[in-house]
Design an enzyme around this catalytic site. Sequence first.
Site, PDB file in Angstrom:
ATOM      1  N   LYS A  79     -21.825 -73.322 -49.641  1.00 45.22           N
ATOM      2  CA  LYS A  79     -21.846 -72.182 -50.563  1.00 45.22           C
ATOM      3  C   LYS A  79     -20.845 -72.341 -51.716  1.00 45.22           C
ATOM      4  CE  LYS A  79     -23.412 -68.902 -47.012  1.00 45.22           C
ATOM      5  NZ  LYS A  79     -23.221 -67.535 -46.462  1.00 45.22           N
ATOM      6  N   TYR A 111     -32.923 -64.895 -48.975  1.00 43.21           N
ATOM      7  CA  TYR A 111     -32.359 -63.858 -48.100  1.00 43.21           C
ATOM      8  C   TYR A 111     -33.319 -62.679 -47.947  1.00 43.21           C
ATOM      9  CZ  TYR A 111     -27.736 -66.101 -47.895  1.00 43.21           C
ATOM     10  OH  TYR A 111     -26.681 -66.950 -47.652  1.00 43.21           O
ATOM     11  N   ASN A 164     -18.246 -67.403 -46.435  1.00 43.24           N
ATOM     12  CA  ASN A 164     -18.094 -68.112 -45.159  1.00 43.24           C
ATOM     13  C   ASN A 164     -18.585 -69.560 -45.232  1.00 43.24           C
ATOM     14  OD1 ASN A 164     -20.791 -67.626 -45.271  1.00 43.24           O
ATOM     15  ND2 ASN A 164     -20.934 -66.448 -43.372  1.00 43.24           N
ATOM     16  N   HIS A 174     -24.315 -71.788 -45.141  1.00 45.26           N
ATOM     17  CA  HIS A 174     -25.484 -71.135 -44.550  1.00 45.26           C
ATOM     18  C   HIS A 174     -26.246 -72.201 -43.775  1.00 45.26           C
ATOM     19  CE1 HIS A 174     -29.338 -69.086 -44.052  1.00 45.26           C
ATOM     20  NE2 HIS A 174     -29.871 -70.238 -44.398  1.00 45.26           N
ATOM     21  N   GLU A 229     -37.264 -72.040 -45.404  1.00 44.57           N
ATOM     22  CA  GLU A 229     -36.164 -72.326 -46.336  1.00 44.57           C
ATOM     23  C   GLU A 229     -36.301 -73.720 -46.961  1.00 44.57           C
ATOM     24  OE1 GLU A 229     -33.084 -69.439 -43.825  1.00 44.57           O
ATOM     25  OE2 GLU A 229     -32.697 -71.599 -43.900  1.00 44.57           O
TER      26      GLU A 229
HETATM   27  P1  CMP Z   1     -25.535 -66.574 -44.004  1.00 46.94           P
HETATM   28  O1  CMP Z   1     -25.584 -67.448 -42.808  1.00 46.94           O
HETATM   29  O2  CMP Z   1     -25.751 -67.209 -45.332  1.00 46.94           O
HETATM   30  O3  CMP Z   1     -26.608 -65.394 -43.812  1.00 46.94           O
HETATM   31  C1  CMP Z   1     -26.452 -64.134 -44.409  1.00 46.94           C
HETATM   32  C2  CMP Z   1     -25.145 -63.997 -45.114  1.00 46.94           C
HETATM   33  O4  CMP Z   1     -24.784 -62.675 -45.402  1.00 46.94           O
HETATM   34  C3  CMP Z   1     -24.041 -64.487 -44.182  1.00 46.94           C
HETATM   35  O5  CMP Z   1     -24.091 -65.872 -44.056  1.00 46.94           O
HETATM   36  C4  CMP Z   1     -22.818 -63.932 -44.883  1.00 46.94           C
HETATM   37  O6  CMP Z   1     -22.449 -64.702 -46.029  1.00 46.94           O
HETATM   38  C5  CMP Z   1     -23.372 -62.590 -45.363  1.00 46.94           C
HETATM   39  N1  CMP Z   1     -23.069 -61.505 -44.435  1.00 46.94           N
HETATM   40  C6  CMP Z   1     -23.587 -61.273 -43.221  1.00 46.94           C
HETATM   41  N2  CMP Z   1     -23.099 -60.135 -42.689  1.00 46.94           N
HETATM   42  C7  CMP Z   1     -22.262 -59.657 -43.617  1.00 46.94           C
HETATM   43  C8  CMP Z   1     -21.453 -58.495 -43.676  1.00 46.94           C
HETATM   44  N3  CMP Z   1     -21.420 -57.604 -42.671  1.00 46.94           N
HETATM   45  N4  CMP Z   1     -20.714 -58.294 -44.781  1.00 46.94           N
HETATM   46  C9  CMP Z   1     -20.745 -59.167 -45.796  1.00 46.94           C
HETATM   47  N5  CMP Z   1     -21.503 -60.284 -45.818  1.00 46.94           N
HETATM   48  C10 CMP Z   1     -22.249 -60.527 -44.722  1.00 46.94           C
END
Ligand code: CMP
Length: 141
Positions: A15, A55, A118, A121, A132
């Site tokens: 990311k 998403y 984070n 993905h 995807e």
């Molecule tokens: P990802 O695996 O990319 O899938 C969905 C993304 O949404 C997740 O990683 C995080 O980056 C984001 N995400 C999921 N839950 C939350 C949350 N409660 N608050 C903020 N971001 C979130």
Amino acid sequence: MSSNSPDERSLVLIKPDAVRRGLVGEVLSRFERKGLRIDAMAHRTMDAALADEHYAEHVDKAFYPPLKDFMTSGPLVALVLSGDQVIDVVRGLVGATDGRKAAAGTIRGDLSLSNRENLVHASDSTDSAKREIALWFPELG
Ligand code: CMP
């Protein structure tokens, strides 16, 4: 999966936070050292339409608008990884969604303090991987 089955594939995004922090090599090396193969890799910036498609299951959630802003905020690195049980293996390497709670030793547990920013993905099932990969690398279909 029998040893004769073709290996699974997973769509992984390194990311924009990882790119900004100079962690692309660190993240890629964890996948490579595990023994996974990189079948495709592209440096790209997600636009709004691709974010909404990628998403699709989250677009109505409260966390989606800031997630979309973040994911479209700069370049990322999109990958297709393959290997035996790659979907579960990559999810194990990446760790729990919230970096504050992810186990030490995982990418998020070692390197993230956020549940949005984070770093990575990774596809969560064979169906999402198919969907995807078609979105990001239609030429692999
Ligand atoms: P990802 O695996 O990319 O899938 C969905 C993304 O949404 C997740 O990683 C995080 O980056 C984001 N995400 C999921 N839950 C939350 C949350 N409660 N608050 C903020 N971001 C979130």
